[in-house]
Design an enzyme around this catalytic site. Sequence first.
Site, PDB file in Angstrom:
ATOM      1  N   SER A   1       0.992  -1.034  -0.639  1.00 54.73           N
ATOM      2  CA  SER A   1      -0.217   0.163  -0.281  1.00 54.73           C
ATOM      3  C   SER A   1       0.699   1.039   0.026  1.00 54.73           C
ATOM      4  CB  SER A   1      -0.871   0.394   1.740  1.00 54.73           C
ATOM      5  OG  SER A   1       0.323   0.162   1.953  1.00 54.73           O
ATOM      6  N   LYS A   2       0.580   2.610  -0.194  1.00 48.26           N
ATOM      7  CA  LYS A   2       0.909   3.759   0.068  1.00 48.26           C
ATOM      8  C   LYS A   2       1.808   3.957   1.251  1.00 48.26           C
ATOM      9  CE  LYS A   2       1.397   8.368  -1.585  1.00 48.26           C
ATOM     10  NZ  LYS A   2       1.753   8.562  -0.057  1.00 48.26           N
ATOM     11  N   ARG A   3       1.028   4.195   1.566  1.00 48.45           N
ATOM     12  CA  ARG A   3       1.024   3.704   3.561  1.00 48.45           C
ATOM     13  C   ARG A   3       2.320   2.664   3.629  1.00 48.45           C
ATOM     14  NH1 ARG A   3      -1.360   3.475   9.745  1.00 48.45           N
ATOM     15  NH2 ARG A   3      -3.411   3.315   7.866  1.00 48.45           N
TER      16      ARG A   3
END
Length: 506
Positions: free
Chosen positions: A263-265
């Site tokens: 994920s981006k996170r």
Amino acid sequence: MRDVRVRFAPSPTGALHIGGVRTALYNYLLARQHKGKMILRIEDTDQGRYVPGAEEYILESLAWSGIKIDEGVSVGGPHAPYRQSERKELYKQYAQKLIDEDNAYYAFDTEAELETMREKLKAAGNDNQQYGMHSRMDMKNSLTLPADETKKLIDSGSYVIRLKVPAGQQIQVNDLIRGLVTVDSSQIDDKVLMKSDGMPTYHLANVVDDYLMKISHVIRGEEWLPSAPLHVLLYRFLGWEQDMPQFAHLPLLLKPDGNGKLSKRAADQMGFPIFPLTWKDPATGEVAKGFKETGYLPEALINFLAFLGWNPGTEQEIFSMEDLINAFSLERINKAGAKFDIQKAQWFNQQYLKATSNEILADQLIRESGQSISRDNAVKIVSIMKERVTFPREIWEQGKFFFTAPMGYDEGVISKKWNDEAVTVITAYKNALTKESAIDSTSAKNVLESAAASVNIGVGKIMQALRVAITGNGSGPDLMMTMEILGKEEVTKRLDNALNTIKVKA
Ligand code: GLU
């Protein structure tokens, strides 16, 4: 095999995720291998999620990656328009056909009524709380309301059209990666096909367009696998089963440790990019640095992405786009999720950087370092630095000493290596150098060896001290070449300076 026509069909809802680039790549490889067509279709029917600039971003990202589009929003083609919002009118007739043949129906439920339905089903212990065969006859739709009331509601314009999923059917999806997937129709809900704003939903638009655009293979992310049975039903109801594309659902991209979806996170936390190019979120103003801006070469990124879920079955790892086109096959795509091993991406980048010509890198060095430096020297600098770095910019970041004399010296090296012997040899060396008219790497070495011999000290003992005097650092590229690049004057000046300023530790 029928003509290969594949499509990449992103929704312009933000920056293109790196997984999207891999999807586009696999589509592209299949198309090129079979001399087929690669289509770019923009799926923008969800107006609420539309993000300005996202479409341009997708186009730029594909162009940078070297993925070429044969038909699509940017280039046109026989099935234009390729932006679904511009095809709005076209979907209506197919929704109508489904209604006319009792495979779809109008529904008028409000949000609150839908919520009540879910609560009721939940309270009754029903696992499936969807609008579908278990619940549709309790709802407000053209199946339950009298004809005149239905007509009135349709005329008022506030309705959706839902698919009428038949009970008791086994729907089969033959996935080229996963094999035969069978789903009981009771698991499928009556998905909305047309929304109240007159726009089709993803499901209807996607199937209609894949059919009209004569798509032969639908290659997309695994997250779409649950929708595939629904799409099979739509093909059947629309009478297109014979022309249905083949499906291939790609394995998920996982975090580097394999623990969950990339994920981006997760990427932010681990400090690596997740978007191909830098993206500025127009809503928040937040900027996310891209692979390009981090210093990845597009060829390296493509090579890396190709191996996330696919392998050629041989030991070979370095594949140009041409090589990938030749070697690729859907059969060799794995089912299991692929770990996004960023170190492997860096390794690929190093390999491609090493293989980049010194001339190209020298031009870049001249341009981006902002230093006035001869091309000859720039070529020499990149030739000794490129082996040592992962990203091109590190050539000048780590090679600052080529342009400016050290402002300080590595303390750790000084305390260990700057001793009387070092001072003796370096003094003798400096004196010998002043007598030379010029130096190259060979003469720099010869003069050093005889200077060290003249004071009876082995060169090996003082090499690090010499390096620190010239560059300020304890390690770096070939020191003799470094001296050749700096030239006799600069080297002697730096040696003088070191001898005058560095104190021997007592
Ligand atoms: N618009 C969908 C997406 O954004 C496309 C899925 C598909 O390829 O069918 O991923």
